[in-house]
Design an enzyme around this catalytic site. Sequence first.
Site, PDB file in Angstrom:
ATOM      1  CD1 TRP A  33       0.172  -0.908   3.343  1.00  0.00           C
ATOM      2  CD2 TRP A  33       0.079   1.329   3.250  1.00  0.00           C
ATOM      3  NE1 TRP A  33       0.748  -0.416   4.490  1.00  0.00           N
ATOM      4  CE2 TRP A  33       0.705   0.945   4.467  1.00  0.00           C
ATOM      5  CE3 TRP A  33      -0.083   2.690   2.986  1.00  0.00           C
ATOM      6  CZ2 TRP A  33       1.160   1.868   5.410  1.00  0.00           C
ATOM      7  CZ3 TRP A  33       0.381   3.625   3.926  1.00  0.00           C
ATOM      8  CH2 TRP A  33       0.988   3.211   5.115  1.00  0.00           C
ATOM      9  CD  GLU A  76       6.038   5.041  12.258  1.00  0.00           C
ATOM     10  OE1 GLU A  76       7.008   4.773  11.530  1.00  0.00           O
ATOM     11  OE2 GLU A  76       5.412   4.180  12.913  1.00  0.00           O
ATOM     12  CD  GLU A 113       8.863   1.021  10.334  1.00  0.00           C
ATOM     13  OE1 GLU A 113       8.297   2.056  10.718  1.00  0.00           O
ATOM     14  OE2 GLU A 113       8.645  -0.100  10.837  1.00  0.00           O
ATOM     15  CG  HIS A 116       4.532   3.324   8.763  1.00  0.00           C
ATOM     16  ND1 HIS A 116       5.194   2.443   9.604  1.00  0.00           N
ATOM     17  CD2 HIS A 116       3.985   2.552   7.781  1.00  0.00           C
ATOM     18  CE1 HIS A 116       5.049   1.209   9.149  1.00  0.00           C
ATOM     19  NE2 HIS A 116       4.318   1.252   8.048  1.00  0.00           N
ATOM     20  CD  GLU A 166       9.607  -2.225  13.598  1.00  0.00           C
ATOM     21  OE1 GLU A 166       8.423  -1.853  13.577  1.00  0.00           O
ATOM     22  OE2 GLU A 166      10.441  -1.815  12.781  1.00  0.00           O
ATOM     23  CB  THR A 169       5.577   1.069  16.730  1.00  0.00           C
ATOM     24  OG1 THR A 169       6.254  -0.057  16.148  1.00  0.00           O
ATOM     25  CG2 THR A 169       6.604   2.037  17.268  1.00  0.00           C
ATOM     26  CG  ASP A 198       3.199  -1.890   6.919  1.00  0.00           C
ATOM     27  OD1 ASP A 198       2.681  -2.884   6.369  1.00  0.00           O
ATOM     28  OD2 ASP A 198       3.289  -0.771   6.374  1.00  0.00           O
ATOM     29  CD  GLU A 199       5.623   0.121  12.833  1.00  0.00           C
ATOM     30  OE1 GLU A 199       6.674  -0.527  12.667  1.00  0.00           O
ATOM     31  OE2 GLU A 199       5.591   1.360  12.786  1.00  0.00           O
ATOM     32  CG  HIS A 202       8.647  -3.921   9.751  1.00  0.00           C
ATOM     33  ND1 HIS A 202       8.317  -2.588   9.618  1.00  0.00           N
ATOM     34  CD2 HIS A 202       8.561  -4.457   8.499  1.00  0.00           C
ATOM     35  CE1 HIS A 202       8.059  -2.326   8.336  1.00  0.00           C
ATOM     36  NE2 HIS A 202       8.189  -3.448   7.651  1.00  0.00           N
TER      37      HIS A 202
END
Length: 331
Positions: A33, A76, A113, A116, A166, A169, A198-199, A202
């Site tokens: 995305w 971020e 990252e 974000h 990670e 967050t 996403d976090e 990761h």
Amino acid sequence: MPEKNIRLEVMQAIEPQVEGFMDSFLIPIEEIWQPSDFLPDSQSESFYDDIEQVREESKELGYDFWVTMVADTITEEALPTYESWLMDVEGINQHVEGGSGWSKWVRAWTAEENRHGDVLNKYLYLSGRVNMREVEITTQHLINDGFDIGTDRDPYKNFVYTTFQELATNISHKRVGQLAKKKGNALLGKMCTIIAGDEMRHHLAYREFVKTIFGEDPSGMMLAFTDMMKKKIVMPAHFLRESGGVIGEAFENFSNCAQRLGVYTALDYIEILKKLNAYWQIDTVRGLSDDAQRARDYLMKLPERLQRIQERMKFPEDQYRFKWVEANGTL
């Protein structure tokens, strides 16, 4: 063998696995995305109507919420600091021809990252609920001030830090999304939820890095993990300050805000440590030196100790008045 050489050998030994980690935990650029997928389309005839909807939905969100959004966004947006720090870690070696597997990971991770901060910043701008110039000043201060997360150039400590951070967050973004959705802001809720996803990816990657290192150098990894927990895992934006302020002052006030809002709390910190102890099977790691055995004992007892401390902690209930969020950010 000197500790530094052992770490370099381990980093080199597991480097061939990094490409597999990238395939498992990162998403190809053409498929992932992008911020424009969520924000009003400036080429659309409905652009101004869509912005008006963003502004109307934003009115339902309170002061502590906007402070948390601003701090999350600034954190971020400080990605250049994080990438330059990690590129200097022992064993990353960005200067080899074509780049090492580790340097490719760092660049790909920070590139993911970076989206974000981009999407959150644009949303803040469109919402009309914050003082963007003050936000921008704080962001520039944070990048200018750099950060010190207590890891030095040690890859083991850096991977412990990123594993922990990670997941922290992930928790924060997920809860902010839930709060937004509860107030009827479906767009912001969706944005924060996908960022949280996403976090989590990761986090799972860095968690796997540490697990792999435990298999290669159990004593060294155990000592590094313990050292990081003794220092306490600080947030990457712990130097946060407002215009005219001193380093760290804004972060302390933001932390109180996040605690009141329930977005990220002392209990979450403890729960993350418990999860890492369990996943890395700290209680059953074999082949430890005497020092590493003592370090293991410390890690196993630490959650209970932190729990007792947490029960005595008190946080101010009064709202600190940030320059980022003015009267129009209060319900």
